[in-house]
Structures are given as structure tokens and as C-alpha cells.
Design a protein around this motif. Sequence first.
Motif, short mmCIF file in Angstrom:
data_model
loop_
_atom_site.label_atom_id
_atom_site.label_comp_id
_atom_site.label_asym_id
_atom_site.label_seq_id
_atom_site.Cartn_x
_atom_site.Cartn_y
_atom_site.Cartn_z
N LEU A 1 0.80 -1.22 0.00
CA LEU A 1 0.00 0.00 0.00
C LEU A 1 0.84 1.27 0.00
O LEU A 1 0.36 2.34 -0.37
CB LEU A 1 -0.94 0.02 1.21
N LEU A 2 2.09 1.16 0.43
CA LEU A 2 2.94 2.34 0.52
C LEU A 2 3.11 3.04 -0.83
O LEU A 2 3.31 4.24 -0.89
CB LEU A 2 4.31 1.97 1.09
N ASP A 3 3.03 2.24 -1.91
CA ASP A 3 3.24 2.80 -3.25
C ASP A 3 1.95 3.32 -3.88
O ASP A 3 1.92 3.69 -5.04
CB ASP A 3 3.83 1.73 -4.18
N THR A 4 0.87 3.31 -3.16
CA THR A 4 -0.43 3.62 -3.74
C THR A 4 -0.73 5.11 -3.69
O THR A 4 -0.20 5.84 -2.88
CB THR A 4 -1.52 2.83 -2.99
N ASP A 5 -1.58 5.53 -4.57
CA ASP A 5 -2.12 6.89 -4.60
C ASP A 5 -2.63 7.29 -3.20
O ASP A 5 -3.50 6.62 -2.65
CB ASP A 5 -3.25 6.86 -5.64
N PRO A 6 -2.11 8.37 -2.62
CA PRO A 6 -2.47 8.71 -1.24
C PRO A 6 -3.96 9.00 -1.04
O PRO A 6 -4.49 8.74 0.04
CB PRO A 6 -1.63 9.96 -0.93
N GLU A 7 -4.63 9.51 -2.07
CA GLU A 7 -6.06 9.79 -1.94
C GLU A 7 -6.84 8.48 -1.80
O GLU A 7 -7.70 8.34 -0.93
CB GLU A 7 -6.57 10.59 -3.14
N ALA A 8 -6.50 7.51 -2.67
CA ALA A 8 -7.17 6.21 -2.60
C ALA A 8 -6.86 5.52 -1.28
O ALA A 8 -7.72 4.86 -0.69
CB ALA A 8 -6.73 5.34 -3.77
N LEU A 9 -5.62 5.69 -0.82
CA LEU A 9 -5.18 5.06 0.43
C LEU A 9 -5.95 5.63 1.62
O LEU A 9 -6.37 4.89 2.52
CB LEU A 9 -3.68 5.32 0.61
N PHE A 10 -6.18 6.95 1.60
CA PHE A 10 -6.95 7.60 2.67
C PHE A 10 -8.37 7.03 2.71
O PHE A 10 -8.87 6.66 3.76
CB PHE A 10 -6.98 9.12 2.45
N HIS A 11 -9.00 6.95 1.54
CA HIS A 11 -10.37 6.42 1.48
C HIS A 11 -10.42 4.94 1.85
O HIS A 11 -11.35 4.48 2.49
CB HIS A 11 -10.97 6.63 0.09
N PHE A 12 -9.37 4.21 1.46
CA PHE A 12 -9.29 2.78 1.76
C PHE A 12 -9.32 2.54 3.28
O PHE A 12 -10.09 1.73 3.78
CB PHE A 12 -8.02 2.21 1.15
N HIS A 13 -8.48 3.29 4.00
CA HIS A 13 -8.40 3.09 5.45
C HIS A 13 -9.64 3.65 6.17
O HIS A 13 -10.09 3.08 7.16
CB HIS A 13 -7.13 3.72 6.02
N LEU A 14 -10.19 4.75 5.66
CA LEU A 14 -11.39 5.32 6.26
C LEU A 14 -12.55 4.32 6.13
O LEU A 14 -13.28 4.03 7.07
CB LEU A 14 -11.74 6.65 5.57
N ARG A 15 -12.68 3.79 4.92
CA ARG A 15 -13.72 2.81 4.62
C ARG A 15 -13.50 1.53 5.42
O ARG A 15 -14.43 0.94 5.96
CB ARG A 15 -13.65 2.48 3.12
N GLY A 16 -12.22 1.11 5.52
CA GLY A 16 -11.87 -0.11 6.26
C GLY A 16 -12.20 0.02 7.73
O GLY A 16 -12.78 -0.89 8.33
N LEU A 17 -11.87 1.18 8.31
CA LEU A 17 -12.12 1.40 9.73
C LEU A 17 -13.62 1.44 10.00
O LEU A 17 -14.11 0.90 10.98
CB LEU A 17 -11.45 2.72 10.17
N PHE A 18 -14.36 2.06 9.08
CA PHE A 18 -15.82 2.12 9.19
C PHE A 18 -16.41 0.71 9.15
O PHE A 18 -17.23 0.33 9.98
CB PHE A 18 -16.39 2.97 8.05
N SER A 19 -15.93 -0.06 8.18
CA SER A 19 -16.48 -1.39 7.97
C SER A 19 -16.15 -2.34 9.12
O SER A 19 -17.02 -3.09 9.60
CB SER A 19 -15.96 -1.90 6.62
N VAL A 20 -14.91 -2.32 9.61
CA VAL A 20 -14.54 -3.23 10.70
C VAL A 20 -15.25 -2.82 11.99
O VAL A 20 -15.67 -3.68 12.79
CB VAL A 20 -13.00 -3.33 10.87
N THR A 21 -15.48 -1.51 12.17
CA THR A 21 -16.20 -1.04 13.36
C THR A 21 -17.65 -1.50 13.33
O THR A 21 -18.20 -1.97 14.34
CB THR A 21 -16.12 0.50 13.47
N SER A 22 -18.30 -1.39 12.17
CA SER A 22 -19.69 -1.84 12.04
C SER A 22 -19.80 -3.34 12.30
O SER A 22 -20.74 -3.82 12.93
CB SER A 22 -20.21 -1.53 10.64
#
Lengths: 139, 139
Positions: free
Chosen positions: A97-118
Motif C-alpha cells: 500500500l505504501l506505493d499507492t495513490d495517497p487519496e485512494a489510500l486515505f479512502h481505503f483506510h477510512l472505509r476499512g475502519l468504518f467497515s470493521v467497526t460496524s
Amino acid sequence: MQSAEPKLNKNSLLLALRRYSSAVGEMEKTILLPSLLRDVPSNEVWDCEAAEETCRDLYGNYLMLKAIRNTAESSLVLLDDHKTKNNTALNKTLEQLLDTDPEALFHFHLRGLFSVTSNLTKKTQSLTEKYMDIIGVAN
Amino acid sequence: MQSAEPKLNKNSLLLALRRYSSAVGEMEKTILLPSLLRDVPSNEVWDCEAAEETCRDLYGNYLMLKAIRNTAESSLVLLDDHKTKNNTALNKTLEQLLDTDPEALFHFHLRGLFSVTSNLTKKTQSLTEKYMDIIGVAN
């Protein structure tokens, strides 16, 4: 345009964290004798084949859900968290993930945290219901 | 025990999001003529070989950093976010993570969101400095 707001609010990370926190609060209030959960297999709540370390009894799940709630409430990041460090699959993923587009990475982790919390909220509610079954109280 | 508190606070996700938001605010206040950033290559700020879509000029970076700030401030999760959906590498990663221990997964995303936010703060500050260079103002 007005009708879009409640839909957006439903997807707020902060709201998801608050919902989880309140589900754990409800669990604590209901489960007066957590020791009754000892040695009750947790197969229905956690996927045991996927990750061996989650194959605990319901009492283990109870403690884990409470511990994650404490982290969620403080939103403190353990940068040298041994749990993630020792997980080679996750480390490999992090490297990719370190090489990924930072915008996509931000959304990826935001979405991931939302989903794992739910997901954890549902597990907490399911564990609370299971306790009610054990003590013979109908929901 | 008292000395541990400031150290923990430094690693709070909410604080990292606030720091990022304030760096973007500072950038907006400083960059009065964003159009000066058009066609200025962004190679030093973003890694262009890694993800083609981030190979924009500094003006593109400026807009992107502002857009992410808006998401960070509202903490709204776009569940059908096309940016993440179209990224096959991220989707593959998501699939792998579904089978992981939920506690590790929670810490992974919390840590990831903290880390990408801190990274974006640095990029914002670097872009602001670059603008100062362009208009010939010493820092």
C-alpha cells in the motif's frame, strides 16, 4: 438536496465508533457474570478457520471487544502495536500500500475502519444475545 | 505515569486529522493564486512512477489535498467510492483482509489512517513551501 444528509451521516466514521462504543456498553450492562462465557465455543461469532488466534471462547471475545472499544474511544494509535507487527500478512499488505495513490489510500483506510467497526458492533450485539440465551432470558 | 500522557496524545487519530486540516487551512491562506501552480511538475511531492493517476501538476495536488481535507473533516465514508472501486490492487487487498483477525484489522486501519494523514500533512506543508519559492518569498 436535503434528503441526502441523513444518508451521509449514517456513513460517518465517528458515528460508527459511537455506535460500537454504545453496543459494548450495553453488553457490559447485560453480562453481569462474564465467567459464564468461559469455555463456550465462539465458532458462530468469529471465523475460526481464518485466523487461529481468534479461536477463543466467548469469554475471550468479550474481553477483546472491550479492549477494542477502549482503543476506539481514545482513538489512540499504537505505532509499535505487536499485534499488527507479528501479523506477516498485514505487514505485506502495508508494504504494497505504501506505493499507492495517497487519496485512494486515505479512502481505503477510512472505509476499512468504518467497515470493521460496524462489523464489531454486530459481533458485540450477537455476543450479548448469546449470553441472554445462556442465562435463559428471552430477548 | 503522568509523562506518558502527552506521548499517547501525539498518536491520536483525531489529533492527526486536526493537524492535517490546519495544514490545509494554512496552505489555502498562503496560496492566494493557485493558478500559479498549473503545469509545475509535482515529482518531488508525489511518487509518479508508483501510481500514474497521481502524476498531476502542483495545481492538481492542491485540489486533491483540499478534497481529502473535506472528507477528513466530515469523516464521511463513501461506501461506493469509485476511486477505491476502480483500484484493483486495493480491492485485492480488501479481499485478503476480510479473513483476518478483527482486532488486528481494526488496529491496521486505525494505524493506516493515522499514517496516511500524517503523510498528507507533510505533503501539504511541502506544497505550501513550493508556492513560496515560486512567488519568491523566503520562508
